[in-house]
Scaffold this motif. Structure first.
Motif, PDB file in Angstrom:
ATOM      1  N   THR A  98      -2.306  39.519  58.125  1.00 46.72           N
ATOM      2  CA  THR A  98      -2.534  40.817  58.762  1.00 46.72           C
ATOM      3  C   THR A  98      -1.674  41.929  58.533  1.00 46.72           C
ATOM      4  N   ASP A 121       1.256  50.314  64.555  1.00 49.57           N
ATOM      5  CA  ASP A 121       0.381  49.578  64.295  1.00 49.57           C
ATOM      6  C   ASP A 121      -0.178  48.835  65.283  1.00 49.57           C
ATOM      7  N   ARG A 122       0.704  48.575  66.350  1.00 46.69           N
ATOM      8  CA  ARG A 122       0.249  47.868  67.708  1.00 46.69           C
ATOM      9  C   ARG A 122      -0.775  48.978  68.503  1.00 46.69           C
ATOM     10  N   TYR A 123      -0.394  50.208  68.432  1.00 36.40           N
ATOM     11  CA  TYR A 123      -1.306  51.299  68.742  1.00 36.40           C
ATOM     12  C   TYR A 123      -2.568  51.246  68.174  1.00 36.40           C
ATOM     13  N   VAL A 124      -2.763  51.151  66.790  1.00 34.32           N
ATOM     14  CA  VAL A 124      -3.973  51.260  66.212  1.00 34.32           C
ATOM     15  C   VAL A 124      -4.933  49.907  66.545  1.00 34.32           C
ATOM     16  N   ALA A 125      -3.995  48.727  66.547  1.00 36.73           N
ATOM     17  CA  ALA A 125      -4.797  47.476  66.873  1.00 36.73           C
ATOM     18  C   ALA A 125      -5.409  47.470  68.224  1.00 36.73           C
ATOM     19  N   SER A 140      -7.778  50.995  68.829  1.00 36.26           N
ATOM     20  CA  SER A 140      -8.989  51.464  67.773  1.00 36.26           C
ATOM     21  C   SER A 140      -9.165  49.884  67.043  1.00 36.26           C
ATOM     22  N   PRO A 141      -9.438  48.844  67.702  1.00 36.67           N
ATOM     23  CA  PRO A 141      -9.628  47.569  67.041  1.00 36.67           C
ATOM     24  C   PRO A 141     -10.573  47.517  66.041  1.00 36.67           C
ATOM     25  N   TYR A 186      -9.177  48.849  62.822  1.00 33.81           N
ATOM     26  CA  TYR A 186      -7.855  48.424  62.665  1.00 33.81           C
ATOM     27  C   TYR A 186      -7.523  48.317  61.129  1.00 33.81           C
ATOM     28  N   MET A 245      -5.285  50.643  58.771  1.00 33.73           N
ATOM     29  CA  MET A 245      -3.938  50.052  58.277  1.00 33.73           C
ATOM     30  C   MET A 245      -4.381  49.440  56.999  1.00 33.73           C
TER      31      MET A 245
END
Length: 313
Positions: free
Chosen positions: A57, A121-125, A128-129, A132, A136
């Protein structure tokens, strides 16, 4: 007209950490252990991510690069430090000193930007899951990694080229265990105001740009987590970024301690201790933090060991 741009010094002498033989032996054993843990731990993380499908991932893609950087970052300083503990004269050539300085700055700066990328990356995950994996994408990941390495290389080139233009025509003893900027500048018989200005501007820009990215990312993450009604779901969501937060606190905490206070000739021993903690400890702790606090990594290790045992039976 007399030429001023000349260099008489062909090598530098490092003072190291201590002159006490008994303490040198103790430190030698300790740093051998620390460096071994750093190499084995980070190499293990890279291998595990490559071998386990469940870790393919974006988050673990960036983590593998963090482990690679930790190996390089530690290797730019620790091997020389270890061998010097067994030497009476701790010498380093002029070219070797600037080479060490270049790679030290390159990997340290790259890691700053990579930690900011991992925060994004954690913000997007979390925020905006559903999008994601779309946001990314492989192309986006490679681009972000390339930006991090480019920033490190450019920053190191600026400081190394500026430092190489200095003249060293006096004492050649660097009161440090490695070739770091401020202790090196103290030996120059040239004007170092440009070097100090570049260090202030570049360090300020790199720190502000990465910290703003991290703070904005985690502000949005916190706002999203607080909107979750279930406390169990909140805890589970926060656990996905807790390891990264700990790594950020250790890395940038050391940075602030090292550069956020005035340095002088009277504080060199403290400077060496802080630099040692900053350069050696985080690369050793990062794989331990991600292994102990990450359920996915622990499950991947367990499945990998079970598969290895079953294949041998």
């Amino acid at each position: 007209m007399q030429r001023r741009n000349y260099t008489l010094v062909t090598e530098f002498k490092l003072t190291g950490l201590t002159d006490i033989p008994e303490l040198q032996i103790l430190l030698f054993v300790m740093f051998i252990a620390v460096y071994t843990i750093t190499l084995v731990g980070n190499s293990g993380v890279i291998a595990l991510i490559r071998l386990c499908p469940q870790l393919q991932t974006p988050m673990y893609f960036f983590l593998s690069h963090l482990s690679f950087l930790d190996i390089c970052y530690s290797s730019s300083v620790t091997p020389k430090l270890i061998t010097d503990l067994l030497k009476e004269k701790k010498l380093i050539s002029f070219a070797g000193c600037f080479t060490q300085f270049y790679f030290y700055v390159t990997f340290a700066t790259t890691e700053c930007y990579l930690l900011a990328v991992m925060a994004y990356d954690r913000y997007v995950a979390i925020c905006s899951p559903l999008l994601y994996l779309v946001i990314m994408s492989v192309r986006k990941r490679v681009y972000l990694i390339a930006v991090s390495y480019t920033a490190g290389i450019i920053n190191a080139l600026i400081h190394t080229v500026a430092a190489s233009r200095l003249s060293f025509c006096g004492p050649n003893t660097i009161n440090h265990f490695c070739c770091e900027g401020p202790p090196l500048f103290l030996l120059s018989c040239s004007d170092v105001s440009l070097n100090e200005l570049l260090m202030f501007v570049c360090a300020g820009f790199n720190l502000i740009s990465t910290m703003v990215t991290i703070l904005l990312s985690y502000t949005c993450i916190l706002a999203t987590i607080l909107k979750i009604s279930s406390s169990k779901s909140r805890q589970k969501t926060f656990s996905t970024c807790s390891s990264h937060l700990i790594v950020i606190i250790i890395f940038f905490g050391g940075f602030f301690i090292m550069y956020g206070r005035p340095s002088s000739r009277q504080t060199h021993n403290l400077d060496k201790v802080v630099s040692l903690i900053y350069a050696v400890v985080p690369p050793m702790l990062n794989p331990i933090i991600y292994s102990l606090r990450n359920t996915e990594v622990k499950n991947a290790v367990r499945k990998f060991l079970e598969r290895s045992v079953s294949q041998q039976m």
